[in-house]
Design a protein around this motif. Structure first.
Motif, PDB file in Angstrom:
ATOM      1  N   ALA A  93      77.169  63.924  40.543  1.00  0.00           N
ATOM      2  CA  ALA A  93      76.119  64.196  42.043  1.00  0.00           C
ATOM      3  C   ALA A  93      75.941  62.940  42.803  1.00  0.00           C
ATOM      4  N   GLU A 112      73.083  52.321  39.649  1.00  0.00           N
ATOM      5  CA  GLU A 112      73.416  52.829  38.564  1.00  0.00           C
ATOM      6  C   GLU A 112      72.831  52.003  37.497  1.00  0.00           C
ATOM      7  N   ALA A 146      77.301  61.526  32.852  1.00  0.00           N
ATOM      8  CA  ALA A 146      77.743  62.318  31.750  1.00  0.00           C
ATOM      9  C   ALA A 146      79.193  62.847  31.846  1.00  0.00           C
ATOM     10  N   ASP A 151      84.432  66.635  28.682  1.00  0.00           N
ATOM     11  CA  ASP A 151      85.615  67.063  28.391  1.00  0.00           C
ATOM     12  C   ASP A 151      86.393  67.507  29.756  1.00  0.00           C
ATOM     13  N   GLU A 492      71.854  67.763  38.335  1.00  0.00           N
ATOM     14  CA  GLU A 492      71.429  68.338  37.057  1.00  0.00           C
ATOM     15  C   GLU A 492      69.847  67.989  36.767  1.00  0.00           C
ATOM     16  N   ILE A 500      80.015  69.585  35.840  1.00  0.00           N
ATOM     17  CA  ILE A 500      80.581  68.533  36.706  1.00  0.00           C
ATOM     18  C   ILE A 500      80.529  69.154  38.205  1.00  0.00           C
TER      19      ILE A 500
HETATM   20  P1  FAD Z   1      74.398  62.693  35.112  1.00  0.00           P
HETATM   21  O1  FAD Z   1      76.178  62.763  35.006  1.00  0.00           O
HETATM   22  O2  FAD Z   1      73.700  62.775  34.103  1.00  0.00           O
HETATM   23  O3  FAD Z   1      74.587  61.291  35.913  1.00  0.00           O
HETATM   24  C1  FAD Z   1      73.435  60.718  36.159  1.00  0.00           C
HETATM   25  C2  FAD Z   1      73.331  59.138  36.321  1.00  0.00           C
HETATM   26  O4  FAD Z   1      72.076  58.491  36.735  1.00  0.00           O
HETATM   27  C3  FAD Z   1      73.675  58.579  35.164  1.00  0.00           C
HETATM   28  O5  FAD Z   1      75.064  57.664  35.164  1.00  0.00           O
HETATM   29  C4  FAD Z   1      72.670  57.690  34.637  1.00  0.00           C
HETATM   30  O6  FAD Z   1      72.960  56.393  34.071  1.00  0.00           O
HETATM   31  C5  FAD Z   1      72.109  57.310  36.065  1.00  0.00           C
HETATM   32  N1  FAD Z   1      70.793  56.981  35.900  1.00  0.00           N
HETATM   33  C6  FAD Z   1      69.531  57.582  35.147  1.00  0.00           C
HETATM   34  N2  FAD Z   1      68.355  57.208  35.286  1.00  0.00           N
HETATM   35  C7  FAD Z   1      68.633  56.062  36.278  1.00  0.00           C
HETATM   36  C8  FAD Z   1      67.602  54.917  36.778  1.00  0.00           C
HETATM   37  N3  FAD Z   1      66.381  55.183  36.573  1.00  0.00           N
HETATM   38  N4  FAD Z   1      68.446  54.188  37.715  1.00  0.00           N
HETATM   39  C9  FAD Z   1      69.498  54.228  38.136  1.00  0.00           C
HETATM   40  N5  FAD Z   1      70.428  55.056  37.417  1.00  0.00           N
HETATM   41  C10 FAD Z   1      69.902  56.010  36.564  1.00  0.00           C
HETATM   42  N6  FAD Z   1      80.123  69.309  32.256  1.00  0.00           N
HETATM   43  C11 FAD Z   1      81.356  70.241  32.612  1.00  0.00           C
HETATM   44  O7  FAD Z   1      81.402  70.660  33.750  1.00  0.00           O
HETATM   45  N7  FAD Z   1      82.610  70.096  32.009  1.00  0.00           N
HETATM   46  C12 FAD Z   1      82.534  69.426  30.668  1.00  0.00           C
HETATM   47  O8  FAD Z   1      83.630  69.533  30.224  1.00  0.00           O
HETATM   48  C13 FAD Z   1      81.333  68.737  30.192  1.00  0.00           C
HETATM   49  N8  FAD Z   1      81.586  67.986  29.218  1.00  0.00           N
HETATM   50  C14 FAD Z   1      80.654  67.115  28.937  1.00  0.00           C
HETATM   51  C15 FAD Z   1      80.640  66.308  27.531  1.00  0.00           C
HETATM   52  C16 FAD Z   1      79.636  65.426  27.268  1.00  0.00           C
HETATM   53  C17 FAD Z   1      80.100  64.515  26.110  1.00  0.00           C
HETATM   54  C18 FAD Z   1      78.502  65.449  28.083  1.00  0.00           C
HETATM   55  C19 FAD Z   1      77.335  64.361  27.860  1.00  0.00           C
HETATM   56  C20 FAD Z   1      78.227  66.302  29.205  1.00  0.00           C
HETATM   57  C21 FAD Z   1      79.422  67.197  29.534  1.00  0.00           C
HETATM   58  N9  FAD Z   1      79.169  68.036  30.540  1.00  0.00           N
HETATM   59  C22 FAD Z   1      80.510  68.836  31.016  1.00  0.00           C
HETATM   60  C23 FAD Z   1      77.919  67.720  31.500  1.00  0.00           C
HETATM   61  C24 FAD Z   1      78.075  67.220  32.572  1.00  0.00           C
HETATM   62  O9  FAD Z   1      78.596  65.823  32.501  1.00  0.00           O
HETATM   63  C25 FAD Z   1      76.798  66.855  33.686  1.00  0.00           C
HETATM   64  O10 FAD Z   1      76.454  68.349  33.807  1.00  0.00           O
HETATM   65  C26 FAD Z   1      77.246  66.255  35.005  1.00  0.00           C
HETATM   66  O11 FAD Z   1      77.520  65.053  34.486  1.00  0.00           O
HETATM   67  C27 FAD Z   1      75.726  66.162  35.584  1.00  0.00           C
HETATM   68  O12 FAD Z   1      76.082  65.388  36.864  1.00  0.00           O
HETATM   69  P2  FAD Z   1      74.799  64.649  37.325  1.00  0.00           P
HETATM   70  O13 FAD Z   1      75.280  63.593  38.638  1.00  0.00           O
HETATM   71  O14 FAD Z   1      73.698  65.528  37.848  1.00  0.00           O
HETATM   72  O15 FAD Z   1      73.895  63.485  36.388  1.00  0.00           O
END
Ligand code: FAD
Length: 519
Positions: A93, A112, A146, A151, A492, A500
């Motif tokens: 995101a 981050e 994440a 994957d 998320e 993703i």
């Molecule tokens: P996130 O990816 O959770 O990113 C949030 C970021 O914010 C993190 O880097 C964190 O360090 C940062 N953060 C948090 N708090 C703070 C703070 N206070 N200050 C600064 N930074 C902060 N989804 C798929 O679609 N396909 C897949 O194959 C898949 N496999 C997965 C496998 C694993 C092992 C995991 C853990 C997840 C998987 N997912 C998969 C889920 C997918 O990764 C998540 O749905 C997606 O990453 C969510 O994106 P996001 O950017 O909303 O949040």
């Protein structure tokens, strides 16, 4: 002339190097010599019947050259002197929000908490080998969020939320294989994702944006219902105009911070359960109806299962063919599982979350006193239960699938891809009835649907608890928090994505809203 046509190719035919030209010529009623080239637009495998079929959509070029592979172009501007937008979190995101800001002529400043992709590897090693979880750098936190050591499956059901093709083209622009534009079930793989993520970072920096690692936001200053300042862990204060909050569903400290500041949150329904792991050859033999090894042309088989058990959904989640189960805890004192796989999906195990729907408003009456955190507290309890049952390390509690369903402790366990190791535990009696009971019934039904799935050669491992966020952060039609101007809950962690691609699409939408483009 270019003609788009559909082709059906059997497994035997697929082995023929020229099969697409030959079949296209036949379908179009022309000689093969007239076909100057073929471009595959879509490819899927249909293994529902004994005869495996490759379904293709192809563009046939007749007497005209096939163009070079399209170079996808994004109009990134020099934003070094532009107005800033702060983005907290650099998961899918946050990354896509930052890229969209650059396209729209705004300067993203990304904060981050975790490390860059390279340095993050050491922390993953520490979880797997020393059972130590760095609470700012792990499988969920760090560059790429994440989504990096994941994957990299790119399917989404959220087709209405944005332009999926644009997200894919952007991944290809940043180094992902263009095969993801063709495959019906696109997948990048954990070995390829770090480079893509690193390229995204370089695009942002090369165009004048900023990306700061090891930079955790620990407080906000709000005046006149408007976000004014971000406070970092090192005490530094940063004045801000617009803030995109993309911290993911595991940043519990952010939920607590919002709550302390009387910023509205809502409890959200979600799903939890276990991860089940089979030898890959069992899944291959079921899905491809083969007795020995699968044919070399076939990828490691996957599955998708869903069933209503006593009115409650039980379903497979994040199935990883040829993959590994990984320890995805974000704090010590909890065991959390997830799955990942390399691009070749060539590991000998197939794992999948099998989870049970939990309705935050009907099912969690014992947790009512936690208010908006009732689902989150339930999730925490389950993760601590797994930690205690596994022996208070990252070793995970496990049981043979058949023993779990029959309610017996397993005398021994099957081999597993989970590096920190497994410990035999009576998950059937440890898990709350709501989850354990639904899973036991669900597995029996799955075994009837997929003959061979219900086997003592599979392990059930606890727990799969982070399928989506247990809390949502409300936002209005301008995608701002209804109480706090200029704060855009995203991805998320806000409850607006589940994977993703949907997180990336939400990142783009929030960037557009923060930059003043509202659809
Ligand atoms: P996130 O990816 O959770 O990113 C949030 C970021 O914010 C993190 O880097 C964190 O360090 C940062 N953060 C948090 N708090 C703070 C703070 N206070 N200050 C600064 N930074 C902060 N989804 C798929 O679609 N396909 C897949 O194959 C898949 N496999 C997965 C496998 C694993 C092992 C995991 C853990 C997840 C998987 N997912 C998969 C889920 C997918 O990764 C998540 O749905 C997606 O990453 C969510 O994106 P996001 O950017 O909303 O949040």
């Amino acid at each position: 002339m270019i003609k788009d046509i559909q082709l059906r190719v059997t497994l035997l035919e697929e082995k023929h190097p020229n099969i697409l030209t030959r079949k296209s010529a036949k379908v179009l009623g022309i000689s093969e010599a007239k076909i100057s080239g073929i471009k595959v637009l879509r490819k899927s495998i249909d293994a529902r019947k004994k005869q495996i079929i490759f379904n293709y959509k192809v563009a046939v070029y007749i007497n005209e050259p096939v163009p070079e592979t399209s170079a996808y172009h994004f109009d990134y501007r020099d934003v070094s002197k532009a107005k800033s937008i702060h983005i907290i979190g650099f998961g899918p995101a946050g990354m896509y929000a930052a890229l969209r800001c650059v396209e729209l002529g705004f300067r993203p400043i990304v904060l981050e908490r975790g490390k860059n992709v390279q340095d993050r590897r050491r922390d993953l090693k520490a979880i797997n080998q020393d059972h130590f979880v760095n609470e700012d750098s792990n499988y969920c936190f760090g560059e790429g969020g994440a989504g990096t050591y994941s994957d990299g499956k790119l399917y989404t059901r959220s087709l209405k939320r944005g332009d999926v093709r644009r997200i894919f083209e952007n991944l290809v622009f940043h180094g992902a294989t263009d095969q993801i534009l063709v495959d019906a079930h696109p997948h990048i793989g954990t070995n390829k994702l770090p480079k893509v993520v690193q390229n995204v970072r370089e695009t942002i920096i090369n165009h004048g944006g900023e990306v700061h690692f090891d930079t955790k936001v620990t407080d906000f200053v709000i005046k006149d219902n408007t976000i004014k300042t971000l406070v970092l862990q090192n005490g530094e204060a940063m004045d801000v105009d617009k803030v995109i909050l993309a911290t993911g569903h595991s940043a519990r400290d952010i939920y607590y911070l919002l709550y302390e500041k009387n910023i509205a949150l809502e409890a959200k329904s979600f799903a939890m359960g276990v991860r089940v792991e089979h030898p890959q050859h069992i899944i291959d033999s079921i899905q491809y109806s083969c007795s020995g090894d699968r044919d070399d042309l076939l990828p490691a088989a996957s599955y998708s299962l869903v069933e209503q058990v006593n009115g409650r959904g039980v379903y497979s989640f994040c199935m990883c063919p040829g993959g590994f189960i990984v320890p995805s805890a974000t704090a010590n004192g909890e065991v959390v599982l997830n799955g990942m796989s390399p691009s070749k999906r060539n590991n000998q195990f197939a794992n999948s979350g099998i989870v049970v729907e939990i309705n935050a408003h009907k099912d969690l009456y014992k947790y009512e006193h936690f208010g908006v955190f009732k689902a989150l507290e339930y999730q925490k309890d389950l993760e601590q239960l797994a930690f205690n049952a596994g022996g208070r390390t990252q070793t995970a509690p496990a049981q043979r699938l058949t023993d779990f369903v029959e309610g017996k402790l397993s005398a021994d366990l099957n081999p597993s891809s989970y590096q920190p190791g497994l410990k035999s535990a009576p998950l059937h009696s440890l898990l709350p009835k709501l989850i354990g009971g639904s899973l036991r019934n669900g597995f029996k039904i799955f075994g009837e649907k997929m003959k061979g799935y219900y086997t003592e050669e599979a392990n059930v491992i606890g727990v799969e608890s982070r399928t989506s966020s247990p809390v949502s952060i409300p936002r209005n039609e301008r995608l701002e928090h209804p109480q706090i101007s200029n704060l855009f809950p995203c991805g998320e962690g806000g409850g607006y994505a589940g994977g993703i691609v949907s997180a990336a699409m939400d990142g783009e939408r929030c960037a557009e809203a923060a930059c003043g483009i509202v659809d």
